[in-house]
Design an enzyme around this catalytic site. Structure first.
Site: not given
Ligand SMILES: NC(=O)c1ccc[n+]([C@@H]2O[C@H](COP(=O)([O-])OP(=O)(O)OC[C@H]3O[C@@H](n4cnc5c(N)ncnc54)[C@H](O)[C@@H]3O)[C@@H](O)[C@H]2O)c1
Length: 280
Positions: A47, A100, A74, A164, A198-199
């Site tokens: 992360d 992810n 990343v 996106y 929901t996150t």
């Molecule tokens: N939450 C939703 O409704 C939903 C729906 C569809 C898809 N997604 C996908 O699920 C995944 C995670 O979503 P989430 O809600 O858990 O997000 P989140 O923001 O809680 O977690 C993502 C993590 O990635 C880290 N991060 C961001 N950019 C980075 C980088 N350049 N290098 C290293 N780390 C980095 C952030 O610090 C964070 O801790 C994403 O790919 C998102 O597009 C989420």
């Protein structure tokens, strides 16, 4: 101590974005890392924000699992190369990679800026490309590996997030092409496409008010099950695809969306909005 099913016993996994945006609930990367650890993998938690990954590590350690934090951006090739090297040095190899990292950006083609377009592609697609670039050779050399890309239903249905959607669509296409290119090297590549879960990240960007309340209701009501989904739902699907139980599955994108993709919105609308039938 959580009893382990051992579906990925002895495997080494890298999870990118293994922290979670601060707030109640759990992100998909944090949950996936926890499930993989619970199932017996040693996990490198990658992360940009080490304190977020450290929370995941503490959660895994408390459950008796093994994980280490690796701080990286990343979107940078050098960081991805170092990330793979760190997994090999810490745990001996890389068996599983979960790409992810992602972040949605709202907007049409008209109002999306070039900067927002590029940034969205960097976060959602470049990260997966670069992580794979350095992880695949390690997997190919030993003739085994499993990659899971976290896409979105936005790749498959319109929702007003053009950059996106296009980036996640690219991730789905990359999943297929990588499955083609690396199948004979023993490397499987699949994706999960979460729906409106929901996150903490989702909750952090919505201002309290009627719109947020409507969206919270719809996140549950829009699907066939009528219940809300969260990071764990994505994690369980990702862990299955990563495991040997999916040994004959490659090149596919598994929706995790309460059947949203099977809904005809017109047919759901009266029921959701409480519109009575004549005579009711
Ligand atoms: N939450 C939703 O409704 C939903 C729906 C569809 C898809 N997604 C996908 O699920 C995944 C995670 O979503 P989430 O809600 O858990 O997000 P989140 O923001 O809680 O977690 C993502 C993590 O990635 C880290 N991060 C961001 N950019 C980075 C980088 N350049 N290098 C290293 N780390 C980095 C952030 O610090 C964070 O801790 C994403 O790919 C998102 O597009 C989420």
């Amino acid at each position: 101590m959580v009893e382990r099913a051992g579906r990925v016993e002895g495997k080494v996994a890298i999870v990118t974005g293994a922290g979670s945006t601060p707030g109640p609930g759990i992100g998909t990367g944090k949950a996936t890392a926890a499930v993989l650890a619970e199932e017996g993998a040693r996990v490198l938690l990658v992360d940009l924000h080490p304190e977020r990954a450290e929370e995941t590590r503490a959660m895994i350690a408390e459950a008796g699992g093994k994980a280490e934090v690796f701080t990286a951006d990343v979107t940078r090739a050098a960081d991805c190369e170092a990330m793979v090297r760190a997994a090999v040095e810490a745990f001996g190899t890389v068996d599983i990679l979960v790409n992810n990292i992602g972040l949605a950006s709202l907007g049409t083609v008209v109002d999306t800026t070039e900067e927002a377009w590029d940034r969205t592609f960097d976060i959602n697609l470049r990260t997966a490309f670069l992580a794979c670039k350095y992880a695949v050779p390690v997997m190919a050399e030993k003739g085994a590996g499993s990659i899971v890309n976290v896409a979105s239903i936005s790749a498959l249905r319109g929702d007003g997030t053009v950059a996106y959607s296009a980036a996640k669509g690219g991730l789905v296409a990359m999943t297929v092409d990588m499955a083609y290119a690396h199948g004979r090297q023993g490397v499987r590549v699949n994706a999960v496409a979460p729906g409106h879960i929901t996150t903490p990240m989702v909750m952090s960007v919505s201002q309290p008010g009627p719109r947020a309340e409507f969206m919270n209701t719809m996140r549950a009501e829009a699907g066939l099950l009528g219940t809300p989904g969260d990071g764990w739902d994505v994690a369980w699907a990702a862990a299955f695809l990563a495991s040997e139980q999916a040994r004959w599955i490659t090149g596919h994108t598994l929706p995790v969306e309460s059947g949203v993709l099977s809904v005809t919105p017109l047919m759901m609308a009266p029921h959701l909005r409480g519109v009575p039938e004549p005579g009711e």
